[in-house]
Structures are given as structure tokens and as C-alpha cells.
Design a protein around this motif. Sequence first.
Motif, PDB file in Angstrom:
ATOM      1  N   MET A  18       1.073  -1.067  -0.326  1.00  0.00           N
ATOM      2  CA  MET A  18      -0.337   0.033   0.316  1.00  0.00           C
ATOM      3  C   MET A  18       0.588   1.214  -0.348  1.00  0.00           C
ATOM      4  N   LEU A  19       0.692   2.076  -1.100  1.00  0.00           N
ATOM      5  CA  LEU A  19       1.365   2.722  -0.721  1.00  0.00           C
ATOM      6  C   LEU A  19       0.560   4.619  -0.572  1.00  0.00           C
ATOM      7  N   MET A  20       1.635   5.775  -0.269  1.00  0.00           N
ATOM      8  CA  MET A  20       1.124   7.003   0.675  1.00  0.00           C
ATOM      9  C   MET A  20       0.742   7.395  -0.877  1.00  0.00           C
ATOM     10  N   TYR A  21       0.102   8.277  -0.878  1.00  0.00           N
ATOM     11  CA  TYR A  21      -0.210   9.523  -1.341  1.00  0.00           C
ATOM     12  C   TYR A  21       1.251  11.097  -1.185  1.00  0.00           C
ATOM     13  N   TRP A  30      -9.190  11.264  -7.346  1.00  0.00           N
ATOM     14  CA  TRP A  30      -9.060   9.447  -6.780  1.00  0.00           C
ATOM     15  C   TRP A  30     -10.082   8.091  -7.452  1.00  0.00           C
ATOM     16  N   TRP A  63      -0.121  -1.203  -5.760  1.00  0.00           N
ATOM     17  CA  TRP A  63      -0.093  -0.502  -5.888  1.00  0.00           C
ATOM     18  C   TRP A  63      -1.313   0.673  -5.184  1.00  0.00           C
ATOM     19  N   MET A 114      -2.884   2.795  -3.407  1.00  0.00           N
ATOM     20  CA  MET A 114      -2.581   4.223  -2.715  1.00  0.00           C
ATOM     21  C   MET A 114      -3.781   5.083  -1.510  1.00  0.00           C
ATOM     22  N   PHE A 141      -5.390   8.377   0.194  1.00  0.00           N
ATOM     23  CA  PHE A 141      -5.463   9.727  -0.975  1.00  0.00           C
ATOM     24  C   PHE A 141      -5.567  10.104   0.311  1.00  0.00           C
ATOM     25  N   PRO A 183      -6.977   1.545   1.646  1.00  0.00           N
ATOM     26  CA  PRO A 183      -6.258   2.460  -0.161  1.00  0.00           C
ATOM     27  C   PRO A 183      -7.191   2.362  -1.436  1.00  0.00           C
ATOM     28  N   ARG A 184      -6.924   3.092  -2.229  1.00  0.00           N
ATOM     29  CA  ARG A 184      -7.710   3.235  -3.375  1.00  0.00           C
ATOM     30  C   ARG A 184      -6.883   2.767  -4.921  1.00  0.00           C
ATOM     31  N   HIS A 185      -7.806   2.712  -5.768  1.00  0.00           N
ATOM     32  CA  HIS A 185      -6.990   2.733  -7.194  1.00  0.00           C
ATOM     33  C   HIS A 185      -6.004   4.355  -7.355  1.00  0.00           C
ATOM     34  N   PRO A 186      -5.174   4.702  -8.061  1.00  0.00           N
ATOM     35  CA  PRO A 186      -4.487   5.765  -8.255  1.00  0.00           C
ATOM     36  C   PRO A 186      -4.879   5.541  -9.894  1.00  0.00           C
TER      37      PRO A 186
END
Length: 275
Positions: free
Chosen positions: A1-4, A156, A166, A168, A170, A178-181
Motif C-alpha cells: 500500500m502506497l501513500m499519496y 482519485w 499499487w 494508494m 489519498f 487504499p484506493r485505485h490511482p
Amino acid sequence: MLMYPHIDPVALQLGPLAIHWYGLTYLAAFGLFMFLGMRRLRHPPYASMTGDRAWTRKDVEDILFLGVMGVVVGGRLGYCLFYKPGYYLSHPLEIFYIWQGGMSFHGGMLGVIVAMAWYARSRRRPWLQVTDFIAPCVPTGLAAGRVGNFINGELWGRFADPALPWGMVFPQSGSMLPRHPSQIYQFLMEGLLLFVLLWLYARRGRKLGEVSAAFLVGYGVFRFIAEYFREPDAFLGILSLGMSMGQWLCVPMIVAGVAMWAWAQRQGPAVPRTA
């Protein structure tokens, strides 16, 4: 999981003058159109036209100027009419408050269509010859716009499976899930992939209207798919048949593209051959 990665929307501050990244992406889009338009002049049928019918750099510059006007005016009016008609009917002056944001691709496309119709009439060129010329040069501009959306942290995606590598977060969405970028999805599909497909397709001589039809179908299909991952506008949500407003606006694009393709198959070459 990524952070915006929070990015300052202001790229450069010079005293009271603020240069925004989003504005720079628009400049990049216009520059890419000019660059590709000059190379499009080498493609058939444009490279073989001579005399009064010849295409030149000035044609590309004029099309770019009118296209910019069509994008801005059509994009703004399209947003007001398609997404918030009731609000702007009650606050008509706010239609001109473009600094508050609110642009629609579908409205911008209609604005460009009108601008290109005026250009074709004033230059006595077939309208579809003009739209066939610009169609392969448009997706890179769309890609630049999606980069601007990502930098601004807007548009987003919907919630994603936490296991998605991936996915992310927001924070500005009001959720730490997490959401889809989706901006990146659209950058890749409606931007880069559509550009590659259209550019390769248009390099060979095609019948009048075929390249324009391919753009309508290609963009419509890719945008329709991307909308399944993009968070719908909060004030609209999901509409009938479980589709978003973006998807509903893509349906007539795809239908029109298929109809134009069928019509083009019955036509001759884009321009009569010259000696």
C-alpha cells in the motif's frame, strides 16, 4: 500500500505570481500537439497535397489556437451542463469562475468539434479531413492532463483491495483506506496506449473518417473501463444501470464512432489522388 506523495500544486512562486503544475501540464499538452502535428504533416494524405490544398505549419498553429479555445470554453460549459446544471442555472455568473475548477473532457471534445468545423469551413477543407489530422495528436495532451490531476491529488479512484501492491491512500479523500490511482490508469490507457495505437494506425493512408472513428471508439472504451476504478463525483454518485456519468457520456461516443466507421468503409480515399 502506497501513500499519496503530497505535491505542492504551485510549481514556482514569483512574488504574487504563482505558476501551477496543472497549468504547466496544459502547456506541455499544447507543445506536444504542435510537435506531433508537424510530424503528422508527413503522413498520407497530408504529405501528398499540393497547391491550395497543401497542409503547412500555419495550419497546425491555427488548429492549435482554435483547439485551445474549444477545450477551455467547451470543457467549462460541458461541466456546468453535464454535472451541475441545477447549480449553475441558479448561479449563472459562476460559469465564468474557471479558477474554481470544473472541466469536462466530453464538453471540451464538443468544443473542439465546433472549433474544427469552423476551421474546416473557413479553409474550405473537409471537416473529417481536419478531425482525422488532429485525432492521433490528442491523447498525449490527455495524458498530460492526468498527470496534472495526480499532482493535484484529485479524481482519485474507488477503494481497492488492501493487498493491491499499487493501492494508494489519498488522505484528502477523507479516508485512509487504499484506493485505485485512477489518474495513473487513465494516463496509461486514454493517454499513452491510445496514442500509440492511433499513431501507428494513422501512419498509413486511411479512408476519410476512419482515424476520427478510431479515436471515438478507442477513447470511449478506455474511459468506460477506467470509470470502474474512478470514484464517481460525490454530488452524482452512481447513476442508472450502475454506471457513472462519465460512462454514460462515453456511450454516445462509442456509438458515434462505430457509425462513423461503418460510413467510412463505403467511402473512397481521404482525398482524391493527384498527379
